[in-house]
Scaffold this active site. Structure first.
Site, PDB file in Angstrom:
ATOM      1  N   GLY A  43       0.841  -1.193   0.000  1.00  0.00           N
ATOM      2  CA  GLY A  43       0.000   0.000   0.000  1.00  0.00           C
ATOM      3  C   GLY A  43       0.873   1.238   0.000  1.00  0.00           C
ATOM      4  O   GLY A  43       2.003   1.196   0.488  1.00  0.00           O
ATOM      5  N   GLN A  48       2.950   9.950   0.981  1.00  0.00           N
ATOM      6  CA  GLN A  48       4.252   9.272   1.060  1.00  0.00           C
ATOM      7  C   GLN A  48       5.123   9.575  -0.149  1.00  0.00           C
ATOM      8  O   GLN A  48       6.305   9.232  -0.160  1.00  0.00           O
ATOM      9  CB  GLN A  48       4.053   7.760   1.189  1.00  0.00           C
ATOM     10  CG  GLN A  48       3.484   7.357   2.543  1.00  0.00           C
ATOM     11  CD  GLN A  48       3.372   5.850   2.645  1.00  0.00           C
ATOM     12  OE1 GLN A  48       2.396   5.266   2.198  1.00  0.00           O
ATOM     13  NE2 GLN A  48       4.376   5.229   3.221  1.00  0.00           N
ATOM     14  N   CYS A  91       6.104   0.370   7.489  1.00  0.00           N
ATOM     15  CA  CYS A  91       5.719   1.492   6.635  1.00  0.00           C
ATOM     16  C   CYS A  91       6.885   1.847   5.730  1.00  0.00           C
ATOM     17  O   CYS A  91       8.028   1.903   6.180  1.00  0.00           O
ATOM     18  CB  CYS A  91       5.354   2.685   7.516  1.00  0.00           C
ATOM     19  SG  CYS A  91       4.869   4.134   6.579  1.00  0.00           S
ATOM     20  N   LEU A  92       6.592   2.093   4.448  1.00  0.00           N
ATOM     21  CA  LEU A  92       7.654   2.412   3.497  1.00  0.00           C
ATOM     22  C   LEU A  92       8.312   3.760   3.807  1.00  0.00           C
ATOM     23  O   LEU A  92       9.383   4.046   3.292  1.00  0.00           O
ATOM     24  CB  LEU A  92       7.102   2.412   2.066  1.00  0.00           C
ATOM     25  CG  LEU A  92       6.571   1.061   1.560  1.00  0.00           C
ATOM     26  CD1 LEU A  92       6.051   1.190   0.138  1.00  0.00           C
ATOM     27  CD2 LEU A  92       7.640  -0.028   1.642  1.00  0.00           C
ATOM     28  N   HIS A 133      -4.274   1.699   7.697  1.00  0.00           N
ATOM     29  CA  HIS A 133      -2.922   2.274   7.735  1.00  0.00           C
ATOM     30  C   HIS A 133      -2.783   3.393   6.696  1.00  0.00           C
ATOM     31  O   HIS A 133      -2.318   4.489   7.004  1.00  0.00           O
ATOM     32  CB  HIS A 133      -1.900   1.151   7.491  1.00  0.00           C
ATOM     33  CG  HIS A 133      -0.475   1.606   7.441  1.00  0.00           C
ATOM     34  ND1 HIS A 133       0.469   1.212   8.363  1.00  0.00           N
ATOM     35  CD2 HIS A 133       0.184   2.409   6.559  1.00  0.00           C
ATOM     36  CE1 HIS A 133       1.630   1.772   8.061  1.00  0.00           C
ATOM     37  NE2 HIS A 133       1.491   2.495   6.968  1.00  0.00           N
ATOM     38  N   GLU A 134      -3.224   3.112   5.471  1.00  0.00           N
ATOM     39  CA  GLU A 134      -3.082   4.100   4.386  1.00  0.00           C
ATOM     40  C   GLU A 134      -4.000   5.293   4.612  1.00  0.00           C
ATOM     41  O   GLU A 134      -3.618   6.436   4.370  1.00  0.00           O
ATOM     42  CB  GLU A 134      -3.366   3.466   3.016  1.00  0.00           C
ATOM     43  CG  GLU A 134      -2.454   2.306   2.627  1.00  0.00           C
ATOM     44  CD  GLU A 134      -0.973   2.602   2.801  1.00  0.00           C
ATOM     45  OE1 GLU A 134      -0.565   3.771   2.682  1.00  0.00           O
ATOM     46  OE2 GLU A 134      -0.221   1.647   3.086  1.00  0.00           O
ATOM     47  N   HIS A 137      -2.526   7.778   6.876  1.00  0.00           N
ATOM     48  CA  HIS A 137      -1.534   8.653   6.253  1.00  0.00           C
ATOM     49  C   HIS A 137      -2.190   9.946   5.766  1.00  0.00           C
ATOM     50  O   HIS A 137      -1.622  11.025   5.888  1.00  0.00           O
ATOM     51  CB  HIS A 137      -0.867   7.961   5.060  1.00  0.00           C
ATOM     52  CG  HIS A 137       0.316   7.100   5.438  1.00  0.00           C
ATOM     53  ND1 HIS A 137       1.398   7.585   6.140  1.00  0.00           N
ATOM     54  CD2 HIS A 137       0.587   5.793   5.197  1.00  0.00           C
ATOM     55  CE1 HIS A 137       2.286   6.608   6.316  1.00  0.00           C
ATOM     56  NE2 HIS A 137       1.818   5.509   5.753  1.00  0.00           N
TER      57      HIS A 137
HETATM   58 ZN    ZN Z   1       2.776   3.738   5.852  1.00  0.00          ZN
END
Ligand code: ZN
Length: 195
Positions: A43, A48, A91-92, A133-134, A137
């Site tokens: 995701g 991000q 998380c990226l 989670h997304e 963000h």
């Molecule tokens: Zn994340």
């Protein structure tokens, strides 16, 4: 385009709604999928990649070949949250850090796709966690904000390291200052993707 790391100001930005589906948005989404696959993610939210707009993408399989698992959520709304379940998240934007996060066990998410069609999904298991989670963000919320104090303490040295690296990059002039990044985000908000 690149995936930005914590504490880039975009990750604390409360994103604004997508108002236009244009070629710029479509190519941005395509590029985000490529970046997500490269980073082995499932995701990715617009902030991000330093874009202050309310959308995210997912492919729970993480497999670029499985394009029918690709979903784009424009202006998502989560309703019918139910139950609580704990599970591990990463998380990226803070690679290699993982922690236990409590999330709703099931939910309904409504959003628009890239054709401007509204859709709704009832989710549980991994897709349910990833969507929460997304969606966080888009509100400027990181997964570690939702961890227990004890678990978060354990993660803190890792988070501090990301902070140190980011501030060092700014101090040497290789990265823009917070003020400049905020100015760029504000300008994107006013002008939209593709001007
Ligand atoms: Zn994340």
């Amino acid at each position: 385009m690149e995936i930005v790391h914590y504490p880039h100001p975009a990750l604390r930005w409360k994103s604004c709604p997508v108002t236009r589906i244009n070629a710029a948005l479509k190519s941005t989404v395509r590029e985000m999928f490529e970046l997500m696959y490269e980073a082995m993610g499932v995701g990715l939210a617009a902030n991000q990649v330093a874009l202050p707009f309310r959308f995210f993408i997912i492919n729970i399989s993480g497999d670029p070949e499985l394009t029918d698992e690709e979903f784009v959520f424009l202006n998502p709304e989560i309703t019918n949250r139910s139950g609580t379940v704990e599970g591990e998240e990463g998380c990226l934007s803070v690679p290699q850090l993982y922690g236990q996060v409590q999330r709703a066990e099931s939910l309904t998410v409504s959003a628009y796709d890239l054709e401007g069609e509204g859709f709704q999904m009832d989710l549980d298991e991994l897709p349910c966690r990833v969507v929460q989670h997304e969606n966080d963000h888009l509100e400027g919320v990181m997964f570690f904000d939702r961890m227990s104090d004890t678990d978060r303490k354990e993660l803190e040295p890792g988070i501090d390291e990301f902070e140190t690296i980011f501030r060092h990059c700014q101090a040497t002039g290789d990265c823009d200052s917070d003020e400049e990044l905020a100015r760029q985000l504000g300008s994107l908000e006013r002008n939209g993707l593709g001007g």
